[in-house]
Scaffold this motif. Sequence first.
Motif, PDB file in Angstrom:
ATOM      1  N   HIS A  81       0.825  -1.206   0.000  1.00 10.16           N
ATOM      2  CA  HIS A  81       0.000   0.000   0.000  1.00 10.16           C
ATOM      3  C   HIS A  81       0.864   1.263   0.000  1.00 10.16           C
ATOM      4  O   HIS A  81       0.387   2.343  -0.352  1.00 10.16           O
ATOM      5  CB  HIS A  81      -0.908   0.013   1.232  1.00 10.16           C
ATOM      6  CG  HIS A  81      -1.782  -1.197   1.352  1.00 10.16           C
ATOM      7  ND1 HIS A  81      -2.864  -1.431   0.529  1.00 10.16           N
ATOM      8  CD2 HIS A  81      -1.730  -2.269   2.192  1.00 10.16           C
ATOM      9  CE1 HIS A  81      -3.448  -2.574   0.867  1.00 10.16           C
ATOM     10  NE2 HIS A  81      -2.763  -3.096   1.883  1.00 10.16           N
ATOM     11  N   VAL A  82       2.110   1.150   0.451  1.00  6.78           N
ATOM     12  CA  VAL A  82       3.029   2.291   0.514  1.00  6.78           C
ATOM     13  C   VAL A  82       4.389   1.831   0.003  1.00  6.78           C
ATOM     14  O   VAL A  82       4.680   0.632  -0.084  1.00  6.78           O
ATOM     15  CB  VAL A  82       3.174   2.817   1.967  1.00  6.78           C
ATOM     16  CG1 VAL A  82       1.885   3.457   2.452  1.00  6.78           C
ATOM     17  CG2 VAL A  82       3.614   1.695   2.905  1.00  6.78           C
ATOM     18  N   GLU A  83       5.214   2.787  -0.338  1.00  7.86           N
ATOM     19  CA  GLU A  83       6.571   2.461  -0.790  1.00  7.86           C
ATOM     20  C   GLU A  83       7.463   2.208   0.431  1.00  7.86           C
ATOM     21  O   GLU A  83       7.520   3.019   1.354  1.00  7.86           O
ATOM     22  CB  GLU A  83       7.144   3.609  -1.622  1.00  7.86           C
ATOM     23  CG  GLU A  83       8.530   3.314  -2.168  1.00  7.86           C
ATOM     24  CD  GLU A  83       9.091   4.450  -2.996  1.00  7.86           C
ATOM     25  OE1 GLU A  83      10.298   4.427  -3.329  1.00  7.86           O
ATOM     26  OE2 GLU A  83       8.314   5.388  -3.312  1.00  7.86           O
ATOM     27  N   VAL A  84       8.150   1.084   0.424  1.00 10.04           N
ATOM     28  CA  VAL A  84       9.028   0.722   1.535  1.00 10.04           C
ATOM     29  C   VAL A  84      10.420   1.271   1.267  1.00 10.04           C
ATOM     30  O   VAL A  84      11.021   1.002   0.233  1.00 10.04           O
ATOM     31  CB  VAL A  84       9.091  -0.813   1.710  1.00 10.04           C
ATOM     32  CG1 VAL A  84      10.148  -1.191   2.731  1.00 10.04           C
ATOM     33  CG2 VAL A  84       7.722  -1.338   2.132  1.00 10.04           C
ATOM     34  N   SER A  85      10.925   2.073   2.213  1.00  8.80           N
ATOM     35  CA  SER A  85      12.247   2.680   2.020  1.00  8.80           C
ATOM     36  C   SER A  85      13.074   2.656   3.306  1.00  8.80           C
ATOM     37  O   SER A  85      14.157   3.229   3.347  1.00  8.80           O
ATOM     38  CB  SER A  85      12.095   4.130   1.541  1.00  8.80           C
ATOM     39  OG  SER A  85      11.347   4.906   2.476  1.00  8.80           O
ATOM     40  N   ALA A  86      12.573   2.011   4.354  1.00 12.90           N
ATOM     41  CA  ALA A  86      13.297   1.962   5.631  1.00 12.90           C
ATOM     42  C   ALA A  86      13.376   0.520   6.105  1.00 12.90           C
ATOM     43  O   ALA A  86      12.664  -0.359   5.612  1.00 12.90           O
ATOM     44  CB  ALA A  86      12.594   2.824   6.677  1.00 12.90           C
ATOM     45  N   GLU A  87      14.238   0.285   7.071  1.00  6.49           N
ATOM     46  CA  GLU A  87      14.395  -1.057   7.613  1.00  6.49           C
ATOM     47  C   GLU A  87      14.377  -0.992   9.133  1.00  6.49           C
ATOM     48  O   GLU A  87      15.098  -0.200   9.743  1.00  6.49           O
ATOM     49  CB  GLU A  87      15.704  -1.678   7.122  1.00  6.49           C
ATOM     50  CG  GLU A  87      15.871  -3.135   7.518  1.00  6.49           C
ATOM     51  CD  GLU A  87      17.075  -3.777   6.849  1.00  6.49           C
ATOM     52  OE1 GLU A  87      17.461  -4.881   7.288  1.00  6.49           O
ATOM     53  OE2 GLU A  87      17.632  -3.181   5.910  1.00  6.49           O
ATOM     54  N   ASP A  88      13.539  -1.817   9.720  1.00  5.94           N
ATOM     55  CA  ASP A  88      13.458  -1.877  11.174  1.00  5.94           C
ATOM     56  C   ASP A  88      14.596  -2.709  11.747  1.00  5.94           C
ATOM     57  O   ASP A  88      15.121  -3.607  11.081  1.00  5.94           O
ATOM     58  CB  ASP A  88      12.137  -2.527  11.611  1.00  5.94           C
ATOM     59  CG  ASP A  88      10.945  -1.620  11.414  1.00  5.94           C
ATOM     60  OD1 ASP A  88      11.043  -0.434  11.782  1.00  5.94           O
ATOM     61  OD2 ASP A  88       9.923  -2.094  10.895  1.00  5.94           O
ATOM     62  N   GLY A  89      14.971  -2.419  12.989  1.00  5.84           N
ATOM     63  CA  GLY A  89      15.843  -3.331  13.711  1.00  5.84           C
ATOM     64  C   GLY A  89      15.096  -4.613  14.028  1.00  5.84           C
ATOM     65  O   GLY A  89      13.860  -4.661  13.947  1.00  5.84           O
ATOM     66  N   ALA A  90      15.831  -5.647  14.417  1.00  8.34           N
ATOM     67  CA  ALA A  90      15.210  -6.951  14.646  1.00  8.34           C
ATOM     68  C   ALA A  90      14.133  -6.893  15.723  1.00  8.34           C
ATOM     69  O   ALA A  90      13.056  -7.484  15.572  1.00  8.34           O
ATOM     70  CB  ALA A  90      16.277  -7.981  15.011  1.00  8.34           C
ATOM     71  N   THR A  91      14.386  -6.144  16.803  1.00  8.60           N
ATOM     72  CA  THR A  91      13.413  -6.082  17.907  1.00  8.60           C
ATOM     73  C   THR A  91      12.149  -5.365  17.477  1.00  8.60           C
ATOM     74  O   THR A  91      11.033  -5.835  17.729  1.00  8.60           O
ATOM     75  CB  THR A  91      14.033  -5.384  19.122  1.00  8.60           C
ATOM     76  OG1 THR A  91      15.225  -6.066  19.515  1.00  8.60           O
ATOM     77  CG2 THR A  91      13.052  -5.365  20.284  1.00  8.60           C
ATOM     78  N   ALA A  92      12.308  -4.222  16.804  1.00 11.50           N
ATOM     79  CA  ALA A  92      11.141  -3.464  16.358  1.00 11.50           C
ATOM     80  C   ALA A  92      10.341  -4.251  15.332  1.00 11.50           C
ATOM     81  O   ALA A  92       9.102  -4.281  15.379  1.00 11.50           O
ATOM     82  CB  ALA A  92      11.585  -2.129  15.763  1.00 11.50           C
ATOM     83  N   ALA A  93      11.015  -4.920  14.403  1.00 11.04           N
ATOM     84  CA  ALA A  93      10.324  -5.698  13.382  1.00 11.04           C
ATOM     85  C   ALA A  93       9.534  -6.840  14.021  1.00 11.04           C
ATOM     86  O   ALA A  93       8.395  -7.127  13.624  1.00 11.04           O
ATOM     87  CB  ALA A  93      11.326  -6.250  12.371  1.00 11.04           C
ATOM     88  N   ALA A  94      10.131  -7.493  15.014  1.00  6.08           N
ATOM     89  CA  ALA A  94       9.443  -8.597  15.691  1.00  6.08           C
ATOM     90  C   ALA A  94       8.209  -8.096  16.436  1.00  6.08           C
ATOM     91  O   ALA A  94       7.156  -8.751  16.425  1.00  6.08           O
ATOM     92  CB  ALA A  94      10.402  -9.300  16.648  1.00  6.08           C
ATOM     93  N   LEU A  95       8.319  -6.934  17.070  1.00  7.99           N
ATOM     94  CA  LEU A  95       7.171  -6.381  17.785  1.00  7.99           C
ATOM     95  C   LEU A  95       6.059  -5.958  16.827  1.00  7.99           C
ATOM     96  O   LEU A  95       4.879  -6.202  17.087  1.00  7.99           O
ATOM     97  CB  LEU A  95       7.613  -5.180  18.630  1.00  7.99           C
ATOM     98  CG  LEU A  95       8.345  -5.506  19.934  1.00  7.99           C
ATOM     99  CD1 LEU A  95       8.954  -4.248  20.538  1.00  7.99           C
ATOM    100  CD2 LEU A  95       7.387  -6.167  20.931  1.00  7.99           C
ATOM    101  N   LYS A  96       6.432  -5.321  15.730  1.00  7.72           N
ATOM    102  CA  LYS A  96       5.420  -4.924  14.754  1.00  7.72           C
ATOM    103  C   LYS A  96       4.762  -6.140  14.106  1.00  7.72           C
ATOM    104  O   LYS A  96       3.615  -6.053  13.639  1.00  7.72           O
ATOM    105  CB  LYS A  96       6.038  -4.031  13.682  1.00  7.72           C
ATOM    106  CG  LYS A  96       6.450  -2.649  14.174  1.00  7.72           C
ATOM    107  CD  LYS A  96       7.108  -1.838  13.069  1.00  7.72           C
ATOM    108  CE  LYS A  96       7.552  -0.465  13.572  1.00  7.72           C
ATOM    109  NZ  LYS A  96       8.223   0.337  12.502  1.00  7.72           N
ATOM    110  N   GLY A  97       5.477  -7.256  14.057  1.00 10.22           N
ATOM    111  CA  GLY A  97       4.913  -8.474  13.498  1.00 10.22           C
ATOM    112  C   GLY A  97       4.168  -9.318  14.502  1.00 10.22           C
ATOM    113  O   GLY A  97       3.587 -10.349  14.145  1.00 10.22           O
ATOM    114  N   ASP A  98       4.153  -8.897  15.766  1.00 11.67           N
ATOM    115  CA  ASP A  98       3.482  -9.641  16.832  1.00 11.67           C
ATOM    116  C   ASP A  98       1.962  -9.541  16.657  1.00 11.67           C
ATOM    117  O   ASP A  98       1.425  -8.490  16.315  1.00 11.67           O
ATOM    118  CB  ASP A  98       3.889  -9.039  18.187  1.00 11.67           C
ATOM    119  CG  ASP A  98       3.509  -9.931  19.351  1.00 11.67           C
ATOM    120  OD1 ASP A  98       2.300 -10.199  19.523  1.00 11.67           O
ATOM    121  OD2 ASP A  98       4.426 -10.368  20.083  1.00 11.67           O
ATOM    122  N   ALA A  99       1.267 -10.637  16.929  1.00 12.88           N
ATOM    123  CA  ALA A  99      -0.191 -10.669  16.766  1.00 12.88           C
ATOM    124  C   ALA A  99      -0.896  -9.663  17.668  1.00 12.88           C
ATOM    125  O   ALA A  99      -2.033  -9.262  17.372  1.00 12.88           O
ATOM    126  CB  ALA A  99      -0.710 -12.076  17.050  1.00 12.88           C
TER     127      ALA A  99
END
Length: 688
Positions: free
Chosen positions: A274-292
Motif C-alpha cells: 500500500h506504501v513504498e518501503v524505504s526503511a528497515e526496522d531493527g530486529a526487535t522493532a520488526a518482531a514487535l510490529k509483526g506480533d499478533a
Amino acid sequence: MSTRPSPTPVQDPLETERAHLADSRAALRAMREHTESLDIRDVTANWVNAEVLASEIEQRIKALADLADTPLFFGRLDYHRAVATGQDAEDEHGFRFYIGRRHVHDAQGDPMVIDWRAPVSQPFYQASRKDPKNVELRRRFGYDGGALTAYEDEHLSDPDEEETVSALLQREIEKPRVGPMRDIVATIQPEQDEIVRGALSETVCVQGGPGTGKTAVGLHRVAYLLYAHRERLARSGTLVIGPNRSFLRYIEQVLPTLGELEVKQATVDELVAHVEVSAEDGATAAALKGDARMAEVLRRAVRAGVTLPTEPVVVVRGSRRWRVPVHELVEIVEELLSRDIRYAAAGEALPQRVAHAVLVRMEQAGEAPDDRVQNAVARNPAVKAAVKAIWPPVNPAKLVARLLSDPAFLAEQAEGVLTAEEQAEILWAKPPRSVRSARWSRADAVLIDEAHDLVSRTGSLGHVVLDEAQDLSPMQYRAVGRRCSTGSATVLGDIAQGTTPWATGSWAEALGHLGKPGAHVEELTQGFRVPREVIAYASRLLPAIAPQLSEATSIREAPGAFAVQPVDAERLDAATLDACRAALTHEGSTGLIAADARVPALREALAAAGMTHVEPGQETDAATRLTLVPASLAKGLEYDYVVLDEPAAVVDGEPDPRTGLRRLYVALTRAVSGLTVVHATPLPAELA
C-alpha cells in the motif's frame, strides 16, 4: 472413460513406445489445429461474449502447445480386461493407459494420453505390490530431452518380484539442473500424491525437511485443484506466495509445464504494497510490529475516532421537523461498535439507522414513508454532518503513521497490550512531516494492510499456496489469511529452516494466525533431492535448531559427493574458487553459497579469475552454470553441486546463534549431487 486396446506386440517394445509418442504428438498437433480453425464469428449474441469466447480459445491454444523438450507422457498402466470392463477373466487382452502432463485424444476421441490428475491416473502413484489396485504392470519411461530412450517395468501382480527403488525414478531425480525448477510429476511418491489430491475445502500444512519435495507438492496441488475444480477456481482465483522474487522466478515454469498458465504469483511484500518501503526496522522493532498483539492495538486505533453524540439530530422535511434524541443516537452508535463488522460498513450503516429512527416517528405521526424516503433522510445534511462528527472516515496509512509517531496516541491504544518499553521500541525516532514523507518499513506495510482490512474487508481467493511459511510473522500470516478467508490454503515450510527473529515455533500457532486452526499437518521426512551423506551431515544441527522434528532420510541409493576442506585463512578465496572449478567439471548447475558479508569479496575473486557467474533469480545456461548465492537468499533453491564458503561466517552473519545455525542448515541442504564445504575458521561445534 474410453480405453484403448493394447497394440499388437512387436519385436522391439521401445520402438513401439516411440511410435505411440509420435502418434500422440501428431494427435496433439491436430487438437491445436482444430482449435485454431474454429470460426466463432456468428456464434455469440454480442461483442462482449465474442471477446470472452475468443480469449478462452486463445488460452486453449496456448494450453495445447507441445513442449518439444518436455515428455508428453512418462508412464503407462496396464490393467487386465476383466478388471477394466468386467469381462471374463480368461480374456487376456489388457487395457492400458499412458500417463502424461495433459490429455491427448485421437480423431475418434479415444484417449492416447491421460492427464496425470485424472482419477484413472492415481494408481500410477499409489499402486504397490501390497496393494496393486488392479494394475498388472506399471511402466516408467526415461527421456533425453523430448526423446524417449528407455523404459522400466514393475509387474505389480507378480508376488515373486522384489520391491526396489526405480532406477529411472532415481535418474530423473538426479538429472542435472540448469535453469528454473522442474516439475516432479513423473516422480511423485504415494505420500506426496495424497497431499496433492486433497479436497479443495481442506487447508493442509506440509512440514517437510530439505529435499522432500514440499514446494513441488504445493505447485502440483494447485495444478490438480485447477483440473478438478476449474470453474469454481476460475471465479475465485488462485495465488502462489513465495519468500522473494528470486524464488518465484525459479519456480515459475513448473505450472506451465503442467498445463496451467494463469496462476498468479506474489511475495507477501507485494500483497501489502500500500506504501513504498524505504526503511528497515531493527530486529526487535520488526518482531514487535509483526506480533499478533498489534492486531488488537490497530483495532482500538481504528475505532478511536468514534465520538458518542452529545446533540440530537433534527431533520427538516417540508414543514415538519423530526428529532432523534441523544440517548437513541448513543444506543445506535454503541450497538454498531459492539458488532464485529468493518469500520467502513458500520459507517455506511449509521446514517441508515438514524434515518430509520426518523421513519419510525413519521409512521407514528400517520405518514407512510418508503425506502426512497429513508434514503433521502440518510442523505439529509443534518444526518450527514452528525455522522461525520460521530464516525469520521479513517485513512489506514495516516492511522498507522499517527500510531508510530504519537506516543500519547500509541499509549492509549496499546494500554494493557504492549509494555511502555515495547511501545518505545516501535515508535519512529523522528515523526515525518506528512504521510507522504514517511519512510515505511516492510513491517509497517503489514500494519497498514491490517488497518485496511479493519476498515474494508479484503477480498478472498479460492486457494492460496504459501511457501517457506516458517519465516512469516504472525501479522504476515494474518495478511495471507485474509486472502483466503473463504477459501483454502496449502502451507509449506520447515521449522528447522526458520531464519527470521519471529520464525514460526509451531505450526498450530501459525495456522491459528492464518485463520485456519482446524487445518491438519502432514510431515514429509523422505528426501528425494539431497544426497544421503549430505542430509546426514546437515542433520547434526537438528538437535540445536529443531529438536522436535524427525530427521529427514534419503530415498537415493547414491550417497553423493561430499567433502569438507579446511584451509589456511590466506587461501580461503582461492580454495573456494578451486572447489567451484572442480564442481563445474560435472554436468549441471553449481551454487557458490556464502555469508552475505563474504559475497562482495568472492564476486571480485570470481571476476579476477575470469569465472563468469549469475546472481540468484538470473537463469543459468550451458555456458554459465555458476551462481553466487548470498546465504540469505539460498532458501528454496537447489543446485547439482554446492560449494559452501566458510560456515562459521554464515552463522555469525545472523543476530543470534540459533538463527545462524538454521541459516547454515539451509545452505548445507541445497545440493542434489554433491557438496564441498571450504573453511578457514573452525566449524560450528554442532557439526563436529
